[in-house]
Design a protein around this motif. Structure first.
Motif, PDB file in Angstrom:
ATOM      1  N   THR A  57       4.967  -0.169  -3.828  1.00 23.39           N
ATOM      2  CA  THR A  57       5.173  -1.543  -3.362  1.00 23.39           C
ATOM      3  C   THR A  57       5.361  -2.559  -4.474  1.00 23.39           C
ATOM      4  O   THR A  57       5.894  -3.638  -4.239  1.00 23.39           O
ATOM      5  CB  THR A  57       3.988  -2.007  -2.493  1.00 23.39           C
ATOM      6  OG1 THR A  57       2.804  -2.026  -3.297  1.00 23.39           O
ATOM      7  CG2 THR A  57       3.816  -1.100  -1.292  1.00 23.39           C
TER       8      THR A  57
ATOM      9  N   ARG B 240       3.464  -1.756   2.943  1.00 23.99           N
ATOM     10  CA  ARG B 240       4.893  -1.454   2.783  1.00 23.99           C
ATOM     11  C   ARG B 240       5.758  -2.550   3.406  1.00 23.99           C
ATOM     12  O   ARG B 240       6.753  -2.973   2.822  1.00 23.99           O
ATOM     13  CB  ARG B 240       5.200  -0.116   3.444  1.00 23.99           C
ATOM     14  CG  ARG B 240       5.816   0.872   2.526  1.00 23.99           C
ATOM     15  CD  ARG B 240       6.047   2.218   3.199  1.00 23.99           C
ATOM     16  NE  ARG B 240       5.038   3.155   2.699  1.00 23.99           N
ATOM     17  CZ  ARG B 240       4.140   3.768   3.444  1.00 23.99           C
ATOM     18  NH1 ARG B 240       4.110   3.614   4.739  1.00 23.99           N
ATOM     19  NH2 ARG B 240       3.267   4.577   2.888  1.00 23.99           N
TER      20      ARG B 240
ATOM     21  N   ALA C  84       5.550  -5.749   1.395  1.00 20.05           N
ATOM     22  CA  ALA C  84       6.225  -5.647   0.096  1.00 20.05           C
ATOM     23  C   ALA C  84       7.641  -6.211   0.151  1.00 20.05           C
ATOM     24  O   ALA C  84       8.164  -6.667  -0.868  1.00 20.05           O
ATOM     25  CB  ALA C  84       6.245  -4.197  -0.381  1.00 20.05           C
TER      26      ALA C  84
END
Length: 196
Positions: A21, A85, A88
């Protein structure tokens, strides 16, 4: 033994999450605490209802679409790595990110292309790889509500699709979407400053 190190040790797979990330150790720790605060029943995962507690998403016209992105493929729960995720994509792009990147490594989740992919899927409601006039109209309705007449919305949707649709198929492909936004500073517009 600093307290920061002992807290970070409790984050499962912290090193691999950081590599994937690009989040710093401190940011990852803040996100972990936020995740745990949202997980009020201490289940180890978040549901849609947990994410609906986030005030900024509750007032965002695309909040439901953003929440959907946490649950790909019909999943009903998101674990911490999945949560991070998705977030990110909103991590600001550092100037040194691209110069230090190994070309053999996967493209960072916060790259321009991945930010565009994320934005595209907010519009591509049926996930067929194209944004139809109908999908554009649905998203516009969410974004402007009752402030604009239905005729005006239809006109905006028609014009938007028509301007971006280079191959004349009546829909906007991902490639056409990226071309239509090539002058927009997506890297900054799709960034949340606290997510370093």
């Amino acid at each position: 033994m600093g307290s920061r190190g002992s807290h970070a040790a409790r984050i499962p797979d912290a090193d691999s999450i950081r590599r994937e990330t690009g989040f710093s150790q401190a940011s990852l720790l803040r996100l972990y605490h936020r995740f745990r605060a949202l997980d009020r029943n201490k289940k180890g995962y978040l549901s849609r209802m947990d994410l609906q507690q986030i005030g900024a998403l509750a007032v965002n016209p695309l909040g439901d679409r953003i929440i959907d992105s946490f649950f790909p493929d019909g999943n009903l729960r998101v674990d911490f790595p999945g949560f991070v995720r998705v977030l990110a994509h909103f991590r600001p792009v550092d100037d040194d990110d691209s110069s230090m990147r190994d070309p053999k490594e996967p493209e960072p989740l916060n790259s321009r292309m991945n930010k565009l992919r994320f934005a595209f899927q907010l519009y591509d409601l049926d996930r067929d790889g194209k944004i139809s006039r109908h999908e554009m109209l649905q998203v516009l309705r969410l974004m402007v509500g009752v402030q604009v007449t239905e005729e005006q919305l239809e006109s905006i949707a028609d014009r938007t699709v028509q301007e971006a649709d280079e191959d004349g198929d009546g829909a906007v492909s991902f490639l056409e979407f990226t071309k239509s936004l090539e002058k927009m500073d997506i890297e900054q517009k799709m960034s949340i400053r606290i997510l370093k």
